[in-house]
Design an enzyme around this catalytic site. Structure first.
Site, PDB file in Angstrom:
ATOM      1  N   LYS A  22     -15.310 -15.221 -13.141  1.00  0.00           N
ATOM      2  CA  LYS A  22     -15.418 -13.742 -13.177  1.00  0.00           C
ATOM      3  C   LYS A  22     -14.025 -13.134 -13.356  1.00  0.00           C
ATOM      4  CE  LYS A  22     -15.590 -11.535  -9.066  1.00  0.00           C
ATOM      5  NZ  LYS A  22     -14.530 -10.568  -8.798  1.00  0.00           N
ATOM      6  N   ASN A  23     -13.087 -13.533 -12.492  1.00  0.00           N
ATOM      7  CA  ASN A  23     -11.770 -12.895 -12.478  1.00  0.00           C
ATOM      8  C   ASN A  23     -10.927 -13.218 -13.708  1.00  0.00           C
ATOM      9  OD1 ASN A  23     -12.529 -11.800 -10.117  1.00  0.00           O
ATOM     10  ND2 ASN A  23     -11.197 -13.036  -8.820  1.00  0.00           N
ATOM     11  N   ARG A  94     -13.693  -2.590  -8.950  1.00  0.00           N
ATOM     12  CA  ARG A  94     -12.299  -2.148  -9.064  1.00  0.00           C
ATOM     13  C   ARG A  94     -11.641  -2.569 -10.369  1.00  0.00           C
ATOM     14  NH1 ARG A  94      -9.838  -0.781  -4.656  1.00  0.00           N
ATOM     15  NH2 ARG A  94      -7.830  -1.319  -5.530  1.00  0.00           N
ATOM     16  N   CYS A 118     -12.080   0.048  -0.340  1.00  0.00           N
ATOM     17  CA  CYS A 118     -12.591  -1.334  -0.418  1.00  0.00           C
ATOM     18  C   CYS A 118     -13.021  -1.739   0.982  1.00  0.00           C
ATOM     19  CB  CYS A 118     -11.474  -2.245  -0.924  1.00  0.00           C
ATOM     20  SG  CYS A 118     -11.871  -3.980  -0.745  1.00  0.00           S
ATOM     21  N   ARG A 123      -6.414  -0.971  -0.890  1.00  0.00           N
ATOM     22  CA  ARG A 123      -6.014  -1.747  -2.074  1.00  0.00           C
ATOM     23  C   ARG A 123      -5.444  -0.778  -3.093  1.00  0.00           C
ATOM     24  NH1 ARG A 123     -10.697  -5.673  -3.869  1.00  0.00           N
ATOM     25  NH2 ARG A 123      -9.053  -6.524  -5.202  1.00  0.00           N
ATOM     26  N   PRO A 124      -4.174  -0.360  -2.872  1.00  0.00           N
ATOM     27  CA  PRO A 124      -3.586   0.674  -3.728  1.00  0.00           C
ATOM     28  C   PRO A 124      -3.398   0.204  -5.174  1.00  0.00           C
ATOM     29  CG  PRO A 124      -1.914  -0.333  -2.337  1.00  0.00           C
ATOM     30  CD  PRO A 124      -3.236  -0.913  -1.896  1.00  0.00           C
ATOM     31  N   VAL A 125      -3.235   1.134  -6.094  1.00  0.00           N
ATOM     32  CA  VAL A 125      -2.913   0.823  -7.504  1.00  0.00           C
ATOM     33  C   VAL A 125      -1.587   1.486  -7.895  1.00  0.00           C
ATOM     34  CG1 VAL A 125      -5.304   0.406  -8.236  1.00  0.00           C
ATOM     35  CG2 VAL A 125      -4.383   2.755  -8.273  1.00  0.00           C
ATOM     36  N   ASP A 309      -8.779 -15.577  -1.680  1.00  0.00           N
ATOM     37  CA  ASP A 309     -10.227 -15.582  -1.942  1.00  0.00           C
ATOM     38  C   ASP A 309     -10.922 -16.806  -1.379  1.00  0.00           C
ATOM     39  OD1 ASP A 309      -9.890 -14.038  -5.239  1.00  0.00           O
ATOM     40  OD2 ASP A 309      -9.800 -13.213  -3.211  1.00  0.00           O
ATOM     41  N   ARG A 401     -22.269 -10.512  -6.926  1.00  0.00           N
ATOM     42  CA  ARG A 401     -21.135  -9.998  -7.696  1.00  0.00           C
ATOM     43  C   ARG A 401     -20.252 -11.125  -8.214  1.00  0.00           C
ATOM     44  NH1 ARG A 401     -17.720  -5.352  -5.075  1.00  0.00           N
ATOM     45  NH2 ARG A 401     -16.799  -5.663  -7.150  1.00  0.00           N
TER      46      ARG A 401
END
Ligand code: EPZ
Length: 424
Positions: A22-23, A94, A118, A123-125, A309, A401
């Site tokens: 997925k990632n 996200r 989250c 979880r800043p951007v 993870d 997910r």
């Protein structure tokens, strides 16, 4: 809303094929928008996050065909005209924030919703936005949206150092800079396999990137990129999850196929320390569980260190180890929502700051468990499979997910797990 019913105590025996990652797929899907012709991606997993991102991409006007039976995805960017990613979809996933780099990099403009909260903390951007500004973008925030513009239709380039290193920010800065006539340097870039795959695929599309796989990426912008056909890499987190599942019952003996041991970084060596018998080949990993699991403490780090993870799954395994251990998460300080659920099964665990302290071996007994996020929920499944009696894991939509066909893959190696509709 579905739940899992799991009868514990059965050893796992047999073979499990690993799905595409997925990632690793998500950044490539965004990169397809940078080309002038269609891109075909093979080994794309049938997951809720992929379906969500398909819809985010469709909203721009791009054509997205997902041949689910073949795990094949075709993205045709020819008719992109709507340069926006709406809150309603971005809040669900996200990584939709990758649309910022892709649309800005291809069209010089983007309106993308900020991701929002989250399940486990901030979880800043900020690094995504600071990096784009450093490369010359005009960035404005309006009603929860980022409005990004490249003054002369393309970014000026320059140098930006990430601190901390970030997968998402590295991806967005790559997508925003590969199509320009300038040079951009990303320092302290992420070198997770997902980022390396993206760099290699962008290079095949015609990009010029130096330092792939290192902490310094130098992007010499190019005028055009072409659509290509690519194979997505196997899911390293799914691989690690099943390796841990295979170690938790003393009679288990499983083989994972279609995987890539290279992508596991230091996890492979750390995993050996729990006492498993491990056979690693090009694309298969065989795990034979030990009679007694050794307690092994870990600290999560950026790749190639121990992945955050897999920390929930590791902590779960440590409840069955003979002795004390601790798991520290240095990436996310508050990613321990699974702990109170495991304590309901009888686990002896306590969280202090960003470390969970575990005493094993503790016999677990079935109970009702609540999922909270993707990796936390799979750890509840792992625990339920070794717990005495029956458990139910609620809200498995969190699992859907990121784990393709989880209950079927586990059933094929002997687990007693079934999906039922919780509303009946
Ligand atoms: C990616 O998230 C993964 N998601 C996550 O996996 C994974 O946990 C994470 O990398 C770390 O490995 C995808 O690939 C879709 P980061 P990302 O930016 O990109 C801080 C899963 O379970 N940071 O590398 O969001 C941040 O708070 C998911 O599949 C900033 O401070 O992670 C964190 O502490 C969950 N400012 C650290 O950097 C920023 O602008 C690493 O985050 C960005 C990040």
């Amino acid at each position: 809303m579905d739940k899992f019913i799991i009868k514990g105590g059965t050893p796992l025996k047999g073979t499990i094929p690993i799905s595409g990652s997925k990632n690793a797929a998500l950044p490539v899907m965004a990169a397809a928008l940078l080309a002038d012709s269609p891109t075909t991606i093979h080994a794309v997993p049938r997951l809720r996050d992929i379906y969500t991102f398909n819809n985010v991409i469709r909203i721009t006007g791009a054509r997205v065909d997902f041949h689910e039976d073949k795990n094949k995805l075709v993205i045709d960017p020819k008719h992109v005209s709507h340069l926006e990613a709406p809150y309603d979809l971005v809040r669900k996933m996200r990584a939709s924030f990758y649309m910022l780099g892709a649309l800005l990099g291809r069209f010089g403009h983007a309106k993308v919703s900020l991701p929002g909260g989250c399940a486990w903390g901030p979880r800043p951007v900020d690094l995504h936005l600071k990096g784009l500004k450093a490369f010359g973008a005009d960035i404005n925030l309006d009603e929860g949206y980022v409005l990004a513009d490249a003054p002369d239709g393309e970014l000026d380039g320059g140098t930006f150092e990430l601190d901390p290193s970030s997968v998402g920010a590295t991806v967005n800065l790559l997508l925003a800079t590969v199509r320009s006539s300038n040079t951009s340097v990303i320092k302290n870039a992420a070198k997770e396999p997902d980022v390396v795959q993206l760099c290699r695929i962008l290079t095949k599309m015609g990009a010029q990137i130096e330092g792939i796989g290192t902490r310094t990426l130098t992007i010499h912008g190019v005028d055009k990129l072409k659509g290509i056909e690519v194979q997505n890499s196997p899911d390293r987190i799914e691989t690690g999850t099943f390796m841990i599942a295979g170690a938790m019952h003393p009679e288990s003996n499983i083989t994972l196929t279609q995987t890539d041991p290279e992508d596991l970084g230091k996890f492979l060596d750390i995993f050996k320390e729990v006492g498993v018998e491990l056979e690693v080949n090009d694309d298969t990993i065989r795990v034979v569980a030990p009679d007694k699991l050794q307690p092994v403490s870990v600290k999560t780090q950026v790749y190639p260190g121990f992945p955050t993870d897999l920390q929930a799954q590791w902590s779960t395994m440590m409840t069955q180890a003979e002795g004390k251990s601790k798991v520290t998460d240095t990436i996310y300080f508050d990613r321990f929502s699974y702990v109170p659920e495991l304590v309901r099964l009888g686990a002896d665990m306590e969280v202090k700051k960003n470390t969970v302290h575990i005493k094993g071996k503790t016999p677990l007994k079935g109970a009702s468990l609540m999922s909270t996020d993707l990796r936390a929920s799979v750890s509840l499944v792992l625990a339920s499979m070794v717990a005495k009696g029956q458990s139910e894991v609620l809200r498995v939509y969190h699992l859907d997910r990121g784990y393709e066909n989880l209950e079927n893959k586990l059933t094929r190696v002997g687990a007693q797990i079934k999906r039922v509709d919780n509303d009946q």
